[in-house]
Design a protein around this motif. Sequence first.
Motif, PDB file in Angstrom:
ATOM      1  N   LEU A 290      12.717   0.309  -7.254  1.00  0.00           N
ATOM      2  CA  LEU A 290      12.089   0.539  -6.195  1.00  0.00           C
ATOM      3  C   LEU A 290      10.973   1.588  -6.415  1.00  0.00           C
ATOM      4  N   ASN A 291      10.987   2.039  -7.546  1.00  0.00           N
ATOM      5  CA  ASN A 291      10.011   3.255  -8.040  1.00  0.00           C
ATOM      6  C   ASN A 291       8.770   2.400  -8.230  1.00  0.00           C
ATOM      7  N   GLN A 292       8.656   1.388  -8.856  1.00  0.00           N
ATOM      8  CA  GLN A 292       7.647   0.712  -9.557  1.00  0.00           C
ATOM      9  C   GLN A 292       6.998  -0.345  -8.539  1.00  0.00           C
ATOM     10  N   LEU A 293       7.428  -0.554  -7.396  1.00  0.00           N
ATOM     11  CA  LEU A 293       6.725  -1.560  -6.201  1.00  0.00           C
ATOM     12  C   LEU A 293       5.331  -1.133  -5.997  1.00  0.00           C
ATOM     13  N   PRO A 294       4.356  -1.995  -6.314  1.00  0.00           N
ATOM     14  CA  PRO A 294       3.012  -1.878  -5.874  1.00  0.00           C
ATOM     15  C   PRO A 294       2.969  -1.959  -4.336  1.00  0.00           C
ATOM     16  N   ALA A 295       1.790  -1.432  -4.119  1.00  0.00           N
ATOM     17  CA  ALA A 295       1.543  -1.397  -2.474  1.00  0.00           C
ATOM     18  C   ALA A 295       1.791  -2.952  -1.957  1.00  0.00           C
ATOM     19  N   GLU A 296       0.917  -3.890  -2.689  1.00  0.00           N
ATOM     20  CA  GLU A 296       1.081  -5.063  -2.186  1.00  0.00           C
ATOM     21  C   GLU A 296       2.223  -5.927  -2.927  1.00  0.00           C
ATOM     22  N   LEU A 297       3.127  -6.263  -2.238  1.00  0.00           N
ATOM     23  CA  LEU A 297       4.264  -6.984  -2.822  1.00  0.00           C
ATOM     24  C   LEU A 297       4.093  -8.196  -3.773  1.00  0.00           C
ATOM     25  N   SER A 298       3.107  -8.627  -3.269  1.00  0.00           N
ATOM     26  CA  SER A 298       2.471  -9.974  -4.174  1.00  0.00           C
ATOM     27  C   SER A 298       2.100  -9.689  -5.507  1.00  0.00           C
ATOM     28  N   GLU A 299       1.502  -8.252  -5.717  1.00  0.00           N
ATOM     29  CA  GLU A 299       1.054  -7.905  -7.073  1.00  0.00           C
ATOM     30  C   GLU A 299       2.260  -7.400  -7.977  1.00  0.00           C
ATOM     31  N   ALA A 300       3.483  -7.478  -7.480  1.00  0.00           N
ATOM     32  CA  ALA A 300       4.655  -7.086  -8.427  1.00  0.00           C
ATOM     33  C   ALA A 300       4.998  -7.999  -9.382  1.00  0.00           C
ATOM     34  N   VAL A 301       5.149  -7.675 -10.658  1.00  0.00           N
ATOM     35  CA  VAL A 301       5.411  -8.488 -11.652  1.00  0.00           C
ATOM     36  C   VAL A 301       6.784  -9.397 -11.303  1.00  0.00           C
ATOM     37  N   GLY A 302       6.711 -10.458 -11.293  1.00  0.00           N
ATOM     38  CA  GLY A 302       7.980 -11.449 -10.889  1.00  0.00           C
ATOM     39  C   GLY A 302       7.771 -12.147  -9.608  1.00  0.00           C
ATOM     40  N   PHE A 303       6.781 -11.596  -8.785  1.00  0.00           N
ATOM     41  CA  PHE A 303       6.711 -12.321  -7.369  1.00  0.00           C
ATOM     42  C   PHE A 303       6.257 -13.434  -7.599  1.00  0.00           C
ATOM     43  N   ARG A 304       6.983 -14.454  -6.810  1.00  0.00           N
ATOM     44  CA  ARG A 304       6.522 -15.736  -6.726  1.00  0.00           C
ATOM     45  C   ARG A 304       6.454 -16.544  -5.259  1.00  0.00           C
ATOM     46  N   GLU A 305       5.797 -17.325  -5.241  1.00  0.00           N
ATOM     47  CA  GLU A 305       5.366 -17.757  -3.813  1.00  0.00           C
ATOM     48  C   GLU A 305       6.351 -19.030  -3.459  1.00  0.00           C
ATOM     49  N   VAL A 306       7.707 -18.420  -3.282  1.00  0.00           N
ATOM     50  CA  VAL A 306       8.843 -19.022  -2.743  1.00  0.00           C
ATOM     51  C   VAL A 306       9.552 -18.568  -1.781  1.00  0.00           C
ATOM     52  N   SER A 307      10.164 -19.433  -0.891  1.00  0.00           N
ATOM     53  CA  SER A 307      10.938 -18.909   0.065  1.00  0.00           C
ATOM     54  C   SER A 307      12.102 -18.245  -0.448  1.00  0.00           C
ATOM     55  N   PRO A 308      12.382 -16.887   0.389  1.00  0.00           N
ATOM     56  CA  PRO A 308      13.982 -16.449  -0.213  1.00  0.00           C
ATOM     57  C   PRO A 308      15.279 -16.857  -0.071  1.00  0.00           C
ATOM     58  N   ILE A 309      14.944 -18.162   0.797  1.00  0.00           N
ATOM     59  CA  ILE A 309      16.264 -18.649   1.311  1.00  0.00           C
ATOM     60  C   ILE A 309      16.918 -19.063   0.190  1.00  0.00           C
ATOM     61  N   ASP A 310      16.468 -19.549  -1.073  1.00  0.00           N
ATOM     62  CA  ASP A 310      17.282 -20.067  -2.171  1.00  0.00           C
ATOM     63  C   ASP A 310      17.967 -18.790  -2.915  1.00  0.00           C
ATOM     64  N   TYR A 311      17.690 -17.412  -2.631  1.00  0.00           N
ATOM     65  CA  TYR A 311      18.216 -16.510  -3.310  1.00  0.00           C
ATOM     66  C   TYR A 311      19.373 -15.750  -2.602  1.00  0.00           C
ATOM     67  N   LEU A 312      19.530 -16.369  -1.162  1.00  0.00           N
ATOM     68  CA  LEU A 312      20.512 -15.791  -0.278  1.00  0.00           C
ATOM     69  C   LEU A 312      21.924 -16.511  -0.674  1.00  0.00           C
ATOM     70  N   ASP A 313      22.470 -15.800  -1.548  1.00  0.00           N
ATOM     71  CA  ASP A 313      23.590 -16.775  -2.368  1.00  0.00           C
ATOM     72  C   ASP A 313      24.554 -15.547  -3.043  1.00  0.00           C
ATOM     73  N   LYS A 314      25.641 -15.936  -2.847  1.00  0.00           N
ATOM     74  CA  LYS A 314      26.691 -14.728  -3.004  1.00  0.00           C
ATOM     75  C   LYS A 314      26.760 -14.360  -4.761  1.00  0.00           C
ATOM     76  N   ARG A 315      25.914 -15.126  -5.393  1.00  0.00           N
ATOM     77  CA  ARG A 315      25.908 -14.662  -6.971  1.00  0.00           C
ATOM     78  C   ARG A 315      25.083 -13.561  -6.912  1.00  0.00           C
ATOM     79  N   TRP A 316      23.983 -13.088  -6.033  1.00  0.00           N
ATOM     80  CA  TRP A 316      22.843 -12.473  -6.381  1.00  0.00           C
ATOM     81  C   TRP A 316      22.921 -11.239  -5.022  1.00  0.00           C
ATOM     82  N   VAL A 317      23.441 -11.507  -3.890  1.00  0.00           N
ATOM     83  CA  VAL A 317      23.079 -10.931  -2.798  1.00  0.00           C
ATOM     84  C   VAL A 317      24.482 -10.898  -1.919  1.00  0.00           C
ATOM     85  N   ASP A 318      24.858  -9.573  -1.409  1.00  0.00           N
ATOM     86  CA  ASP A 318      25.802  -9.331  -0.483  1.00  0.00           C
ATOM     87  C   ASP A 318      25.618  -9.290   1.061  1.00  0.00           C
ATOM     88  N   VAL A 319      24.200  -8.646   1.250  1.00  0.00           N
ATOM     89  CA  VAL A 319      23.808  -8.287   2.474  1.00  0.00           C
ATOM     90  C   VAL A 319      22.421  -8.810   2.727  1.00  0.00           C
TER      91      VAL A 319
END
Length: 324
Positions: A48-77
């Motif tokens: 969280l200390n390395q987040l650029p002002a524009e989220l899309s400029e963060a290394v690893g940002f991808r133009e995909v929906s977050p829906i595929d990541y809403l999975d118990k393997r990676w997220v609790d809440v």
Amino acid sequence: MMRCAIVGYGFLGRALVKSLRESYGGRVKVTCIANSRGTLFKEGGVDLNQLPAELSEAVGFREVSPIDYLDKRWVDVLVELTPTNVIDGRPGIDYIRAAMRAGLDVVTANKGPLALAFDELMREAEDKGVLLRYEATVGGGIPVFTLHRYYLKSDKLISIRGILNGTSNYILTRMHFEGMPMDLALEEARMLGIAERDSKLDTEGIDTAIKSVILANSLLQAKKRLSDVKITGINSITLDAIHAAKEMGMTIKLMGLVEDGKISVEPRLIRLNHPLCVHGTLNAIDIIAENLGSLTLIGHGAGKSTVTALLSDLNDIARLKYID
Ligand SMILES: NC(=O)c1ccc[n+]([C@@H]2O[C@H](COP(=O)([O-])OP(=O)(O)OC[C@H]3O[C@@H](n4cnc5c(N)ncnc54)[C@H](OP(=O)(O)O)[C@@H]3O)[C@@H](O)[C@H]2O)c1
């Protein structure tokens, strides 16, 4: 360690990240942050200390929906902070349902899904054994649902009255104390960034109605929808009417009213020394319960005080499910 996905990275998403970074870090790991353009996902946790002002400029940002990541393997809440839409609840309602289906707990500030489908969403949460928390949806930082959950449930609630929309309250306050015409006061509210993008939601009483429905369903199990609310906004209130009220030691406030099994929104006369009679952008909620009598809560209905509500919901989930 509880892992979170923050979906919606506007005012509240950014304010939440700031709080997590500065004073709340360590107990919560953010593995996913998304806005309307795409998703930043880091299995080991976003720095969280390395987040650029524009989220899309963060290394690893991808133009995909977050829906595929809403999975118990990676997220609790899921922390769902997308714009309120009271036509069909989208996109928030889709994210909330996808998260609950995947067994995730949910915290939301988004009024749309709850005003449209409160009972359905609560049932879905129960069926899946997950928690759905929404303290931030009504009254910003005012802890009305938490108070109900942990204190008021032992009493029989009779009615609720609330000043629930900061913009209309700001306009009426300027009319009362400065004699400012409504259109000028609205213009001022717009310039201060208080008003909704579509200010009719404020002045026509729709925002107050949405919040009244959530209060009625949550606190009084009213099973109501937005279409059940009789709504009158503030547009027809004149300076003359405000002046006449003032002469009687009263003023006019836009109120959400839940009483006798009905919900309505209307301008009402109120004595200036009544606890519910708050001014400016303040919100106030008055609950009447059988034993307790009247209890009035006052606070900021929007802005960064809302982050307190989000953190409180996250804390509650952590306490109930993730800390032994
Ligand atoms: N602000 C407050 O004080 C307050 C208080 C109580 C409740 N609320 C409620 O909380 C929610 C968030 O408020 P806010 O003030 O933070 O709103 P905001 O500043 O307008 O931010 C909304 C965020 O949602 C993102 N978004 C839009 N469509 C999306 C999609 N399909 N998928 C993923 N992300 C999407 C936007 O993306 P972009 O950045 O790409 O546009 C933006 O980051 C709203 O429902 C609001 O009514 C706000």
